[in-house]
Scaffold this motif. Sequence first.
Motif, PDB file in Angstrom:
ATOM      1  N   PRO A  40       0.824  -1.217   0.000  1.00  0.00           N
ATOM      2  CA  PRO A  40       0.000   0.000   0.000  1.00  0.00           C
ATOM      3  C   PRO A  40       0.850   1.255   0.000  1.00  0.00           C
ATOM      4  O   PRO A  40       1.789   1.392   0.796  1.00  0.00           O
ATOM      5  CB  PRO A  40      -0.800  -0.124   1.304  1.00  0.00           C
ATOM      6  CG  PRO A  40      -0.862  -1.579   1.567  1.00  0.00           C
ATOM      7  CD  PRO A  40       0.454  -2.136   1.086  1.00  0.00           C
ATOM      8  N   GLY A  41       0.549   2.156  -0.913  1.00  0.00           N
ATOM      9  CA  GLY A  41       1.259   3.418  -0.990  1.00  0.00           C
ATOM     10  C   GLY A  41       2.638   3.356  -1.609  1.00  0.00           C
ATOM     11  O   GLY A  41       3.352   4.358  -1.627  1.00  0.00           O
ATOM     12  N   LYS A  42       3.002   2.194  -2.112  1.00  0.00           N
ATOM     13  CA  LYS A  42       4.325   2.049  -2.707  1.00  0.00           C
ATOM     14  C   LYS A  42       4.202   1.614  -4.164  1.00  0.00           C
ATOM     15  O   LYS A  42       3.170   1.111  -4.598  1.00  0.00           O
ATOM     16  CB  LYS A  42       5.156   1.026  -1.920  1.00  0.00           C
ATOM     17  CG  LYS A  42       5.470   1.455  -0.504  1.00  0.00           C
ATOM     18  CD  LYS A  42       6.429   0.482   0.158  1.00  0.00           C
ATOM     19  CE  LYS A  42       6.818   0.946   1.547  1.00  0.00           C
ATOM     20  NZ  LYS A  42       7.775  -0.009   2.193  1.00  0.00           N
ATOM     21  N   GLU A  43       5.289   1.794  -4.895  1.00  0.00           N
ATOM     22  CA  GLU A  43       5.309   1.364  -6.276  1.00  0.00           C
ATOM     23  C   GLU A  43       5.502  -0.159  -6.350  1.00  0.00           C
ATOM     24  O   GLU A  43       6.035  -0.783  -5.435  1.00  0.00           O
ATOM     25  CB  GLU A  43       6.440   2.068  -7.026  1.00  0.00           C
ATOM     26  CG  GLU A  43       6.234   3.562  -7.176  1.00  0.00           C
ATOM     27  CD  GLU A  43       7.290   4.196  -8.051  1.00  0.00           C
ATOM     28  OE1 GLU A  43       7.164   5.390  -8.359  1.00  0.00           O
ATOM     29  OE2 GLU A  43       8.251   3.501  -8.426  1.00  0.00           O
ATOM     30  N   ALA A  91       2.140  -7.424   0.953  1.00  0.00           N
ATOM     31  CA  ALA A  91       1.899  -6.773  -0.336  1.00  0.00           C
ATOM     32  C   ALA A  91       0.946  -7.638  -1.157  1.00  0.00           C
ATOM     33  O   ALA A  91       0.657  -8.788  -0.790  1.00  0.00           O
ATOM     34  CB  ALA A  91       3.205  -6.585  -1.104  1.00  0.00           C
ATOM     35  N   VAL A  92       0.489  -7.082  -2.242  1.00  0.00           N
ATOM     36  CA  VAL A  92      -0.174  -7.883  -3.273  1.00  0.00           C
ATOM     37  C   VAL A  92       0.916  -8.383  -4.215  1.00  0.00           C
ATOM     38  O   VAL A  92       1.722  -7.595  -4.698  1.00  0.00           O
ATOM     39  CB  VAL A  92      -1.222  -7.071  -4.049  1.00  0.00           C
ATOM     40  CG1 VAL A  92      -1.838  -7.920  -5.154  1.00  0.00           C
ATOM     41  CG2 VAL A  92      -2.307  -6.563  -3.100  1.00  0.00           C
ATOM     42  N   TYR A  93       0.917  -9.686  -4.441  1.00  0.00           N
ATOM     43  CA  TYR A  93       1.927 -10.306  -5.282  1.00  0.00           C
ATOM     44  C   TYR A  93       1.341 -10.636  -6.649  1.00  0.00           C
ATOM     45  O   TYR A  93       0.253 -11.215  -6.741  1.00  0.00           O
ATOM     46  CB  TYR A  93       2.467 -11.571  -4.619  1.00  0.00           C
ATOM     47  CG  TYR A  93       3.437 -11.276  -3.504  1.00  0.00           C
ATOM     48  CD1 TYR A  93       2.998 -10.710  -2.310  1.00  0.00           C
ATOM     49  CD2 TYR A  93       4.798 -11.523  -3.647  1.00  0.00           C
ATOM     50  CE1 TYR A  93       3.883 -10.404  -1.279  1.00  0.00           C
ATOM     51  CE2 TYR A  93       5.689 -11.228  -2.626  1.00  0.00           C
ATOM     52  CZ  TYR A  93       5.225 -10.667  -1.457  1.00  0.00           C
ATOM     53  OH  TYR A  93       6.116 -10.364  -0.447  1.00  0.00           O
ATOM     54  N   TYR A  94       2.088 -10.285  -7.691  1.00  0.00           N
ATOM     55  CA  TYR A  94       1.657 -10.491  -9.057  1.00  0.00           C
ATOM     56  C   TYR A  94       2.654 -11.376  -9.795  1.00  0.00           C
ATOM     57  O   TYR A  94       3.860 -11.198  -9.654  1.00  0.00           O
ATOM     58  CB  TYR A  94       1.569  -9.160  -9.802  1.00  0.00           C
ATOM     59  CG  TYR A  94       0.595  -8.166  -9.224  1.00  0.00           C
ATOM     60  CD1 TYR A  94       0.989  -7.275  -8.231  1.00  0.00           C
ATOM     61  CD2 TYR A  94      -0.717  -8.108  -9.688  1.00  0.00           C
ATOM     62  CE1 TYR A  94       0.106  -6.354  -7.709  1.00  0.00           C
ATOM     63  CE2 TYR A  94      -1.612  -7.181  -9.167  1.00  0.00           C
ATOM     64  CZ  TYR A  94      -1.194  -6.317  -8.178  1.00  0.00           C
ATOM     65  OH  TYR A  94      -2.082  -5.396  -7.661  1.00  0.00           O
ATOM     66  N   THR A 102      14.408  -9.882 -17.599  1.00  0.00           N
ATOM     67  CA  THR A 102      14.382  -8.507 -17.138  1.00  0.00           C
ATOM     68  C   THR A 102      13.670  -8.421 -15.799  1.00  0.00           C
ATOM     69  O   THR A 102      12.811  -9.263 -15.485  1.00  0.00           O
ATOM     70  CB  THR A 102      13.667  -7.598 -18.160  1.00  0.00           C
ATOM     71  OG1 THR A 102      13.615  -6.268 -17.663  1.00  0.00           O
ATOM     72  CG2 THR A 102      12.242  -8.084 -18.419  1.00  0.00           C
ATOM     73  N   ASP A 103      14.024  -7.401 -15.016  1.00  0.00           N
ATOM     74  CA  ASP A 103      13.287  -7.119 -13.790  1.00  0.00           C
ATOM     75  C   ASP A 103      12.511  -5.810 -13.914  1.00  0.00           C
ATOM     76  O   ASP A 103      12.057  -5.269 -12.916  1.00  0.00           O
ATOM     77  CB  ASP A 103      14.211  -7.093 -12.583  1.00  0.00           C
ATOM     78  CG  ASP A 103      15.330  -6.077 -12.725  1.00  0.00           C
ATOM     79  OD1 ASP A 103      16.159  -5.970 -11.799  1.00  0.00           O
ATOM     80  OD2 ASP A 103      15.399  -5.387 -13.761  1.00  0.00           O
ATOM     81  N   VAL A 104      12.369  -5.323 -15.120  1.00  0.00           N
ATOM     82  CA  VAL A 104      11.629  -4.093 -15.388  1.00  0.00           C
ATOM     83  C   VAL A 104      10.178  -4.440 -15.664  1.00  0.00           C
ATOM     84  O   VAL A 104       9.864  -5.141 -16.629  1.00  0.00           O
ATOM     85  CB  VAL A 104      12.233  -3.331 -16.577  1.00  0.00           C
ATOM     86  CG1 VAL A 104      11.397  -2.093 -16.888  1.00  0.00           C
ATOM     87  CG2 VAL A 104      13.682  -2.963 -16.303  1.00  0.00           C
ATOM     88  N   SER A 105       9.283  -3.945 -14.834  1.00  0.00           N
ATOM     89  CA  SER A 105       7.881  -4.344 -14.945  1.00  0.00           C
ATOM     90  C   SER A 105       7.282  -3.976 -16.299  1.00  0.00           C
ATOM     91  O   SER A 105       6.440  -4.706 -16.834  1.00  0.00           O
ATOM     92  CB  SER A 105       7.065  -3.710 -13.823  1.00  0.00           C
ATOM     93  OG  SER A 105       7.107  -2.305 -13.888  1.00  0.00           O
TER      94      SER A 105
END
Length: 121
Positions: A40-43, A91-94, A102-105
Amino acid sequence: VQLQASGGGLVQAGGSLRLSCAASGRTFNTYVMGWFRQAPGKEREFVSRIGANGRYEYYSDSVKGRFTISRDNAKDTVYLQMDDLKPEDTAVYYCAAARTNTDVSGRYLYWGQGTQVTVSS
């Protein structure tokens, strides 16, 4: 590719959870699979990824040594074993699928709906 994440829940600090992400489609074994999380509240932040053939794993520093990613291409499923959980893992995990390592969403093409993980202190 459609992705369905599951396995989240409420656990005490020090406990474990295993997340699963089931994929539809016949090309699962051609995708790099990743896990991300958003508190919550984080990227949204990168957690882990695994190569299409399951041979290469990569972890963020915050989970290295505690989380283990794996995949079963015969079942079109990727897993995230989470041990020694901490409240900051809440957190919510996706789960997500990409064509490159890559680790770039933004480079992930397909996303699951997310599963909530809550770690109590």
